[in-house]
Write a protein that holds these residues in place. Structure first.
Motif, short mmCIF file in Angstrom:
data_model
loop_
_atom_site.label_atom_id
_atom_site.label_comp_id
_atom_site.label_asym_id
_atom_site.label_seq_id
_atom_site.Cartn_x
_atom_site.Cartn_y
_atom_site.Cartn_z
N VAL A 147 0.86 -1.18 0.00
CA VAL A 147 0.00 0.00 0.00
C VAL A 147 0.90 1.23 0.00
O VAL A 147 1.70 1.43 0.92
CB VAL A 147 -0.93 0.02 1.24
CG1 VAL A 147 -1.76 1.30 1.27
CG2 VAL A 147 -1.82 -1.20 1.26
N ARG A 148 0.78 2.03 -1.04
CA ARG A 148 1.55 3.26 -1.18
C ARG A 148 0.70 4.42 -0.66
O ARG A 148 -0.39 4.64 -1.15
CB ARG A 148 1.92 3.50 -2.64
CG ARG A 148 2.87 2.47 -3.18
CD ARG A 148 2.98 2.56 -4.70
NE ARG A 148 3.92 1.62 -5.23
CZ ARG A 148 3.62 0.35 -5.54
NH1 ARG A 148 2.39 -0.09 -5.40
NH2 ARG A 148 4.56 -0.45 -6.01
N ARG A 149 1.23 5.17 0.32
CA ARG A 149 0.44 6.22 0.96
C ARG A 149 1.03 7.61 0.76
O ARG A 149 0.69 8.54 1.48
CB ARG A 149 0.31 5.91 2.46
CG ARG A 149 -0.37 4.58 2.70
CD ARG A 149 -0.52 4.19 4.16
NE ARG A 149 0.62 4.48 4.98
CZ ARG A 149 0.61 5.36 5.99
NH1 ARG A 149 -0.47 6.02 6.30
NH2 ARG A 149 1.70 5.56 6.70
N ALA A 150 1.92 7.77 -0.23
CA ALA A 150 2.61 9.05 -0.42
C ALA A 150 1.91 9.96 -1.42
O ALA A 150 2.53 10.82 -2.03
CB ALA A 150 4.05 8.79 -0.87
N GLY A 151 0.61 9.77 -1.59
CA GLY A 151 -0.15 10.68 -2.43
C GLY A 151 -0.54 10.08 -3.77
O GLY A 151 -0.27 8.91 -4.06
N ILE A 152 -1.19 10.93 -4.56
CA ILE A 152 -1.68 10.52 -5.87
C ILE A 152 -1.12 11.46 -6.92
O ILE A 152 -0.61 12.54 -6.61
CB ILE A 152 -3.22 10.50 -5.92
CG1 ILE A 152 -3.80 11.91 -5.68
CG2 ILE A 152 -3.78 9.49 -4.92
CD1 ILE A 152 -5.30 12.01 -5.90
N MET A 153 -1.23 11.03 -8.17
CA MET A 153 -0.75 11.82 -9.30
C MET A 153 -1.94 12.10 -10.22
O MET A 153 -2.92 11.35 -10.24
CB MET A 153 0.34 11.07 -10.06
CG MET A 153 1.49 10.58 -9.19
SD MET A 153 2.34 11.86 -8.25
CE MET A 153 3.26 12.67 -9.53
N GLY A 154 -1.80 13.15 -11.01
CA GLY A 154 -2.87 13.47 -11.95
C GLY A 154 -2.38 14.31 -13.10
O GLY A 154 -1.23 14.78 -13.12
N ILE A 155 -3.27 14.47 -14.07
CA ILE A 155 -3.02 15.33 -15.22
C ILE A 155 -4.03 16.47 -15.19
O ILE A 155 -5.13 16.34 -14.63
CB ILE A 155 -3.12 14.56 -16.55
CG1 ILE A 155 -4.49 13.90 -16.71
CG2 ILE A 155 -2.00 13.53 -16.67
CD1 ILE A 155 -4.74 13.28 -18.07
N VAL A 156 -3.65 17.59 -15.78
CA VAL A 156 -4.53 18.76 -15.78
C VAL A 156 -5.48 18.68 -16.97
O VAL A 156 -5.07 18.79 -18.12
CB VAL A 156 -3.72 20.07 -15.82
CG1 VAL A 156 -4.66 21.27 -15.81
CG2 VAL A 156 -2.74 20.14 -14.66
N SER A 157 -6.77 18.46 -16.68
CA SER A 157 -7.80 18.42 -17.72
C SER A 157 -8.27 19.82 -18.09
O SER A 157 -8.66 20.07 -19.22
CB SER A 157 -9.02 17.61 -17.25
OG SER A 157 -8.65 16.28 -17.00
N GLN A 158 -8.25 20.70 -17.10
CA GLN A 158 -8.62 22.10 -17.33
C GLN A 158 -7.78 22.96 -16.41
O GLN A 158 -7.73 22.72 -15.20
CB GLN A 158 -10.11 22.32 -17.05
CG GLN A 158 -10.56 23.76 -17.29
CD GLN A 158 -12.06 23.89 -17.16
OE1 GLN A 158 -12.80 23.17 -17.80
NE2 GLN A 158 -12.49 24.82 -16.32
N GLY A 159 -7.13 23.95 -16.99
CA GLY A 159 -6.26 24.82 -16.22
C GLY A 159 -7.01 25.79 -15.34
O GLY A 159 -8.22 25.98 -15.47
N GLY A 160 -6.27 26.42 -14.46
CA GLY A 160 -6.83 27.43 -13.58
C GLY A 160 -5.91 27.69 -12.40
O GLY A 160 -4.98 26.93 -12.14
N ARG A 161 -6.20 28.77 -11.72
CA ARG A 161 -5.42 29.15 -10.54
C ARG A 161 -5.88 28.33 -9.34
O ARG A 161 -7.09 28.14 -9.13
CB ARG A 161 -5.64 30.65 -10.29
CG ARG A 161 -4.91 31.20 -9.10
CD ARG A 161 -5.27 32.67 -8.95
NE ARG A 161 -4.86 33.18 -7.67
CZ ARG A 161 -4.08 34.23 -7.50
NH1 ARG A 161 -3.65 34.91 -8.56
NH2 ARG A 161 -3.75 34.64 -6.31
N VAL A 162 -4.91 27.87 -8.54
CA VAL A 162 -5.22 27.10 -7.34
C VAL A 162 -4.48 27.73 -6.17
O VAL A 162 -3.30 28.06 -6.27
CB VAL A 162 -4.78 25.61 -7.50
CG1 VAL A 162 -5.01 24.84 -6.21
CG2 VAL A 162 -5.52 24.96 -8.66
N GLN A 163 -5.20 27.92 -5.06
CA GLN A 163 -4.60 28.52 -3.88
C GLN A 163 -5.19 27.89 -2.62
O GLN A 163 -6.18 27.17 -2.68
CB GLN A 163 -4.82 30.02 -3.87
CG GLN A 163 -6.28 30.43 -3.84
CD GLN A 163 -6.46 31.91 -4.11
OE1 GLN A 163 -5.60 32.58 -4.64
NE2 GLN A 163 -7.62 32.43 -3.72
#
Length: 183
Positions: A147-163
């Motif tokens: 079991v890997r618990r160091a997070g997940i990965m993803g790709i950007v389907s739609q851009g935008g600002r994140v804060q």
């Protein structure tokens, strides 16, 4: 009162290939590329070990996301982990990231959408950061599977600002759900 919100706890990026990333006020996600200015941004794979195998493979690791609750769990085991330390771009609060199926879409803030591709596969560098951390983020399930618990990965389907404090809405893919594997 228990906070039931699902939201962004912190954001980080780095323009150099290193283990940790610097926390920021905000990051900009770019459709099909990843985090603007981050060393792992791109259409094709940017992680050095994967580039060495095949530099033309698609980049399924554009955005690294960790649940902030992991930092607290690790602190209870004697580790000192701050946002960005484990190389994540986004830390979240209130969502069990590791239980999400492949293809889940995370709607973050006003516009951004990240599609979950798989689990982060922690490597030796994590022990170089803090001795014993690799063992602390790996576990075994009831059947003895890793079991890997160091997070997940993803790709950007739609851009935008994140804060920080941006709301996150989880959109599950159609059934049947596919369990996350390492990417």
């Amino acid at each position: 009162m228990v906070d039931k919100r699902i939201y962004v706890a912190s954001v980080s990026s780095s323009d150099v290939h290193g283990f940790s990333k610097q926390t920021k006020d905000h990051i900009q996600l770019l459709t099909g590329l990843g985090v603007e200015g981050d060393a792992h941004m791109g259409v094709t794979v940017k992680h050095r070990s994967r580039v060495a195998v095949d530099p033309t493979q698609p980049n399924l690791r554009q955005v690294h996301i960790i649940h902030e609750e992991l930092f607290e769990e690790l602190a209870g085991k004697g580790f000192s982990i701050a946002p960005g330390d484990m190389g994540e771009n986004i830390s979240t609060r209130g969502v069990d990231l590791l239980s999400l199926p492949q293809g889940t879409r995370l709607h973050i803030g006003e516009e951004a959408i990240v599609e979950v591709t798989g689990l982060r596969n922690p490597c030796k560098q994590i022990d170089d950061f803090q001795k014993g951390l690799l063992h602390a983020v790996l576990d075994k399930d009831a059947d003895g599977g890793l079991v890997r618990r160091a997070g997940i990965m993803g790709i950007v389907s739609q851009g935008g600002r994140v804060q920080r404090d941006d709301a996150i809405r989880v959109e599950l893919p159609p059934l049947p759900h596919i369990k996350l594997e390492r990417v």
